[in-house]
Each structure stands twice: as C-alpha cells, then as structure tokens.
Design a protein around this motif. Sequence first.
Motif, PDB file in Angstrom:
ATOM      1  N   VAL A  39     -66.643 -44.603 123.734  1.00 28.53           N
ATOM      2  CA  VAL A  39     -66.003 -44.767 122.434  1.00 28.53           C
ATOM      3  C   VAL A  39     -65.437 -43.424 121.985  1.00 28.53           C
ATOM      4  CG1 VAL A  39     -66.312 -45.532 120.048  1.00 28.53           C
ATOM      5  CG2 VAL A  39     -67.736 -46.521 121.850  1.00 28.53           C
ATOM      6  N   GLU A  40     -64.256 -43.450 121.376  1.00 28.68           N
ATOM      7  CA  GLU A  40     -63.711 -42.254 120.735  1.00 28.68           C
ATOM      8  C   GLU A  40     -64.452 -42.040 119.416  1.00 28.68           C
ATOM      9  OE1 GLU A  40     -61.357 -40.168 121.749  1.00 28.68           O
ATOM     10  OE2 GLU A  40     -60.600 -41.194 123.531  1.00 28.68           O
ATOM     11  N   ALA A  41     -65.162 -40.936 119.299  1.00 21.23           N
ATOM     12  CA  ALA A  41     -65.996 -40.715 118.119  1.00 21.23           C
ATOM     13  C   ALA A  41     -65.781 -39.314 117.560  1.00 21.23           C
ATOM     14  CB  ALA A  41     -67.465 -40.929 118.479  1.00 21.23           C
ATOM     15  N   PRO A  42     -66.002 -39.122 116.250  1.00 17.19           N
ATOM     16  CA  PRO A  42     -66.420 -40.162 115.307  1.00 17.19           C
ATOM     17  C   PRO A  42     -65.333 -41.198 115.082  1.00 17.19           C
ATOM     18  CG  PRO A  42     -65.945 -38.105 114.157  1.00 17.19           C
ATOM     19  CD  PRO A  42     -65.887 -37.791 115.613  1.00 17.19           C
ATOM     20  N   PHE A  56     -76.307 -51.601 106.901  1.00 20.55           N
ATOM     21  CA  PHE A  56     -76.677 -50.352 107.591  1.00 20.55           C
ATOM     22  C   PHE A  56     -75.542 -49.341 107.612  1.00 20.55           C
ATOM     23  CE2 PHE A  56     -75.623 -53.391 111.052  1.00 20.55           C
ATOM     24  CZ  PHE A  56     -74.622 -52.707 111.727  1.00 20.55           C
ATOM     25  N   LEU A  57     -74.297 -49.805 107.605  1.00 20.58           N
ATOM     26  CA  LEU A  57     -73.194 -48.861 107.539  1.00 20.58           C
ATOM     27  C   LEU A  57     -73.233 -48.084 106.225  1.00 20.58           C
ATOM     28  CD1 LEU A  57     -70.671 -47.740 108.895  1.00 20.58           C
ATOM     29  CD2 LEU A  57     -69.351 -49.581 107.819  1.00 20.58           C
ATOM     30  N   ALA A  58     -73.567 -48.773 105.128  1.00 15.36           N
ATOM     31  CA  ALA A  58     -73.648 -48.116 103.817  1.00 15.36           C
ATOM     32  C   ALA A  58     -74.720 -47.043 103.788  1.00 15.36           C
ATOM     33  CB  ALA A  58     -73.913 -49.156 102.724  1.00 15.36           C
ATOM     34  N   PRO A 162     -83.118 -47.603 117.431  1.00 14.04           N
ATOM     35  CA  PRO A 162     -81.997 -47.313 118.329  1.00 14.04           C
ATOM     36  C   PRO A 162     -80.651 -47.750 117.761  1.00 14.04           C
ATOM     37  CG  PRO A 162     -83.468 -48.989 119.272  1.00 14.04           C
ATOM     38  CD  PRO A 162     -84.162 -48.396 118.106  1.00 14.04           C
ATOM     39  N   SER A 163     -80.636 -48.838 116.998  1.00 14.50           N
ATOM     40  CA  SER A 163     -79.371 -49.283 116.405  1.00 14.50           C
ATOM     41  C   SER A 163     -78.857 -48.271 115.386  1.00 14.50           C
ATOM     42  CB  SER A 163     -79.535 -50.655 115.740  1.00 14.50           C
ATOM     43  OG  SER A 163     -79.772 -51.666 116.695  1.00 14.50           O
ATOM     44  N   MET A 164     -79.760 -47.726 114.571  1.00 15.24           N
ATOM     45  CA  MET A 164     -79.343 -46.713 113.603  1.00 15.24           C
ATOM     46  C   MET A 164     -78.872 -45.441 114.313  1.00 15.24           C
ATOM     47  SD  MET A 164     -79.416 -47.946 110.580  1.00 15.24           S
ATOM     48  CE  MET A 164     -79.265 -46.481 109.546  1.00 15.24           C
ATOM     49  N   ARG A 165     -79.513 -45.095 115.419  1.00 15.15           N
ATOM     50  CA  ARG A 165     -79.085 -43.902 116.171  1.00 15.15           C
ATOM     51  C   ARG A 165     -77.714 -44.137 116.811  1.00 15.15           C
ATOM     52  NH1 ARG A 165     -84.936 -43.178 117.413  1.00 15.15           N
ATOM     53  NH2 ARG A 165     -85.493 -41.304 116.228  1.00 15.15           N
ATOM     54  N   ILE A 166     -77.472 -45.332 117.305  1.00 16.96           N
ATOM     55  CA  ILE A 166     -76.154 -45.671 117.842  1.00 16.96           C
ATOM     56  C   ILE A 166     -75.100 -45.501 116.759  1.00 16.96           C
ATOM     57  CG2 ILE A 166     -74.708 -47.594 118.632  1.00 16.96           C
ATOM     58  CD1 ILE A 166     -77.290 -48.663 120.058  1.00 16.96           C
ATOM     59  N   LEU A 170     -71.911 -42.940 116.536  1.00 19.44           N
ATOM     60  CA  LEU A 170     -70.536 -43.428 116.410  1.00 19.44           C
ATOM     61  C   LEU A 170     -69.832 -42.845 115.184  1.00 19.44           C
ATOM     62  CD1 LEU A 170     -70.918 -47.239 117.250  1.00 19.44           C
ATOM     63  CD2 LEU A 170     -69.893 -45.474 118.690  1.00 19.44           C
ATOM     64  N   MET A 171     -70.589 -42.705 114.090  1.00 19.04           N
ATOM     65  CA  MET A 171     -69.998 -42.246 112.830  1.00 19.04           C
ATOM     66  C   MET A 171     -70.015 -40.731 112.672  1.00 19.04           C
ATOM     67  SD  MET A 171     -69.239 -45.204 111.720  1.00 19.04           S
ATOM     68  CE  MET A 171     -68.483 -44.606 110.220  1.00 19.04           C
ATOM     69  N   GLY A 172     -70.653 -40.035 113.627  1.00 20.06           N
ATOM     70  CA  GLY A 172     -70.821 -38.598 113.445  1.00 20.06           C
ATOM     71  C   GLY A 172     -71.801 -38.288 112.328  1.00 20.06           C
ATOM     72  N   LYS A 173     -72.790 -39.170 112.154  1.00 18.77           N
ATOM     73  CA  LYS A 173     -73.773 -39.049 111.073  1.00 18.77           C
ATOM     74  C   LYS A 173     -75.201 -39.041 111.636  1.00 18.77           C
ATOM     75  CE  LYS A 173     -70.845 -39.471 107.499  1.00 18.77           C
ATOM     76  NZ  LYS A 173     -70.744 -38.547 106.357  1.00 18.77           N
ATOM     77  N   GLU A 174     -75.385 -38.332 112.741  1.00 16.31           N
ATOM     78  CA  GLU A 174     -76.707 -38.338 113.374  1.00 16.31           C
ATOM     79  C   GLU A 174     -77.804 -37.838 112.444  1.00 16.31           C
ATOM     80  OE1 GLU A 174     -74.081 -37.441 117.125  1.00 16.31           O
ATOM     81  OE2 GLU A 174     -73.935 -37.107 114.941  1.00 16.31           O
ATOM     82  N   ASP A 175     -77.505 -36.815 111.647  1.00 16.11           N
ATOM     83  CA  ASP A 175     -78.527 -36.266 110.746  1.00 16.11           C
ATOM     84  C   ASP A 175     -78.941 -37.293 109.688  1.00 16.11           C
ATOM     85  OD1 ASP A 175     -78.418 -33.922 112.150  1.00 16.11           O
ATOM     86  OD2 ASP A 175     -77.253 -32.813 110.655  1.00 16.11           O
ATOM     87  N   VAL A 176     -77.963 -37.998 109.149  1.00 15.04           N
ATOM     88  CA  VAL A 176     -78.274 -39.025 108.147  1.00 15.04           C
ATOM     89  C   VAL A 176     -79.096 -40.139 108.784  1.00 15.04           C
ATOM     90  CG1 VAL A 176     -77.325 -40.672 106.490  1.00 15.04           C
ATOM     91  CG2 VAL A 176     -76.140 -38.516 106.907  1.00 15.04           C
ATOM     92  N   ALA A 177     -78.722 -40.547 109.993  1.00 13.28           N
ATOM     93  CA  ALA A 177     -79.473 -41.592 110.693  1.00 13.28           C
ATOM     94  C   ALA A 177     -80.922 -41.177 110.901  1.00 13.28           C
ATOM     95  CB  ALA A 177     -78.806 -41.912 112.030  1.00 13.28           C
ATOM     96  N   GLU A 178     -81.144 -39.927 111.302  1.00 10.31           N
ATOM     97  CA  GLU A 178     -82.517 -39.458 111.527  1.00 10.31           C
ATOM     98  C   GLU A 178     -83.294 -39.369 110.213  1.00 10.31           C
ATOM     99  OE1 GLU A 178     -84.064 -39.240 114.340  1.00 10.31           O
ATOM    100  OE2 GLU A 178     -82.232 -39.730 115.451  1.00 10.31           O
TER     101      GLU A 178
END
Length: 376
Positions: A39-42, A56-58, A162-166, A170-178
């Motif tokens: 995937v082209e990310a973010p 979850f996107l919100a 794992p879904s939130m980490r994915i 994808l969104m370039g929001k790894e820190d927020v996901a963690e």
Amino acid sequence: MRFTGRSAVLAMALVVSAAWPALADKITVKDVTGRDVQVEAPVQHIILGEGRQIYFLAALEKDAPFKHVVGWRDDLPKADPESYAAYLAKYPDIAKLPTFGGMKDGTFDIEQAVALKPDVILMNIDAKTATEEGGYIEKLAKVGIPLVYVDFREKPMENTEPSMRIMGKLMGKEDVAEDFIKFRADSIKRVSDVLEKENPSRPLVFVERAGGYSDDCCMSFGNENFGKMVELAGGINMAKDIIPGTFGTVNPEQVIASNPDQIIITGGNWDGYVPGGDWVGVGYGADIKEARRKLENLTKRPAFTGVKAVKDGNVHAIWHQFYNNPYQFVAIQEIAKWLHPELFRDLDPEATFKELHARFLPLEYKPGYFVSLKDE
C-alpha cells in the motif's frame, strides 16, 4: 548569508523539500488474514467497506476522521443512527460521501470504487468469502487498488490489537494506535487483576444478541465477541459449548434448562430496520427510561419463563455495537460490575468511556449505552 553557484541550488532544494509534502512510500502490511499487501502510505484516500469502520478510524484521526474517506458503505445511519447524526452534525459534508452496498449481499459497486481512486479499501473479515468468490481482490489489483482486511467482530479479542496496528501503519498514526492499545489493555487489566486476585465464583450468563429485533429467540455468541467478554468479566458464557463459532442460536428450551444467573441483551435503535420493534434502544444519548421499559418487556417472553436471572432482576442491556469496534474494554468493565458488583464497586465504566472520548474520539460523550433492571 548569501549563496552563490552550487550552494544556492542546494539551499533552494532544501527550502522546496521542506515546504513540499512528504511523498507516500510503498509499504507492506500483513492484514488479519495473513495476506501481505502493498500500500502507498500514509494513505490519502480510503473506502470504508463498512460505515461502522469510522469507530476505529476516528480513534486514529480525532481532529478530522473523514479527511481521507472518499466512500463508505451505507450501514451506519440504520445500524447506529444516533452516532451517525452526531457525526453528521459535526461534519455535514459526510452527507455527500458516495455510499456503497455490501460485498456479502452482492451490492458493492466495483466500478464506482475504481472511479474514486482509493489508495486502499478496508474490508471486514466477515466479508472475506464473498470477496473471494466475487474475485474482487484480483479485479481491484488489476487497477492498482489494494484491499486490506481488519476484524473487530469475528474474533475481536484476538484481532483488535493487530487491526489497530494495521490502521496505524496505513494512516501514519502508529503512535496514536499504540496509545489506544495501551489504554485498552490497561482498562481490561483493571478487571482481570481483581478477578485473578479474588478468584470469585463465576455466574452463568446468557447473552442474547439483538433481543427483540425479531420475534425469534435466541441469537447468541459462542466463545468469542460478547461470549469472550463475559468470560473476561468473570462469568461463564452459557452458549460457549452450544455455539461452535462466534455467532449462532440457542433454542428457548436451552435457556430455561440452563437457568442462567444473569442475562445480558445487546440492543440499539433499529428503527431503520425494524420500525417500532421490541429491541432495547441503548446507544449514544439514548432514552434510558424507555430502554428500561423495553428491557423489562423482553423478560416476559417464553424463553425466560421461571429463569433465575429474571426472578432476581439480573437482566441487563448493552449497546450492540460494542461487538463491532475496538471499544470492547468498556463493555467488559460494565459486565464485570453487573456480575460482581461488590468486587467492582469502585470501577466506573462511564468514566472510562468518557476518557476514551476525551483522548481519542471527536464526539462529545453522551451516556445511554447500558441499562439494567437493577438500576433505580
């Protein structure tokens, strides 16, 4: 300072690169089915295979949850009209978003999806069979559109993290996901630590899925989703040995024979599907007095005749959509309070949900997600 010759060119390049937005990089994510997807990310343009994926996107895009959404499935207004209305009031442009049918019912319009030029299409894992049978992955791949599976429904206790980490990747929001994952884990730990220390006797719990949605009884959960939430909250899921998968049905005679100590019914405002139905309309800003009236009415059905939970008033209703988003930890806390009120006297699931909204979600919190015949 003055620049001449080659130094001037280098300086200009630095200025331009600083002002120019970072280009997307091609990354590989492993979705919840184990597929490696490039995937082209973010990502800048997303199609949500289900409208309720905004839950979850919100949580990752608090300030602008619809910024990258170019299309979504049309389920949210009917499945959760209060949340949709709240999002619509804050982001009125979502009324103009192109909508899709579902892959499972064969109404997904692939030509429309291609025309929107998404960087990725998110699909729930429960649509996997229909997606494969329709050859959608191959058709989309031919035009360079990747499809990624996530899961908050089939095996949410296994696949939420794992879904939130994915999504974070994808969104370039790894820190927020963690941060979200840690908040979720800490919230569940507030229940599991007490249960491990006290080791209380576990009540038998029957969870009825969407009670009152139809005249039939009784849909329930096997050893996942709300069934697993009950176990994590210190109960025994009545249907875990009856239903082999995540979802299934038990007959009324089984409920009566099992004589559960507690009954939990999932509910929501489903006027869009079953106008005037007997469902318990808990949810965002729900009328709790009306929800309690409808909950009590459901206890009069034959399936609950003479059952201990009804006699003792241990009948509760909880927002159905906890089964389909990463907020299940709030449900686990509330169920724990119902099953073990003395152990969790100081636990406040409403406060947990308020904190979730304050830290991660764009909407202001409104109560209405739980009701119990034990409530005053």
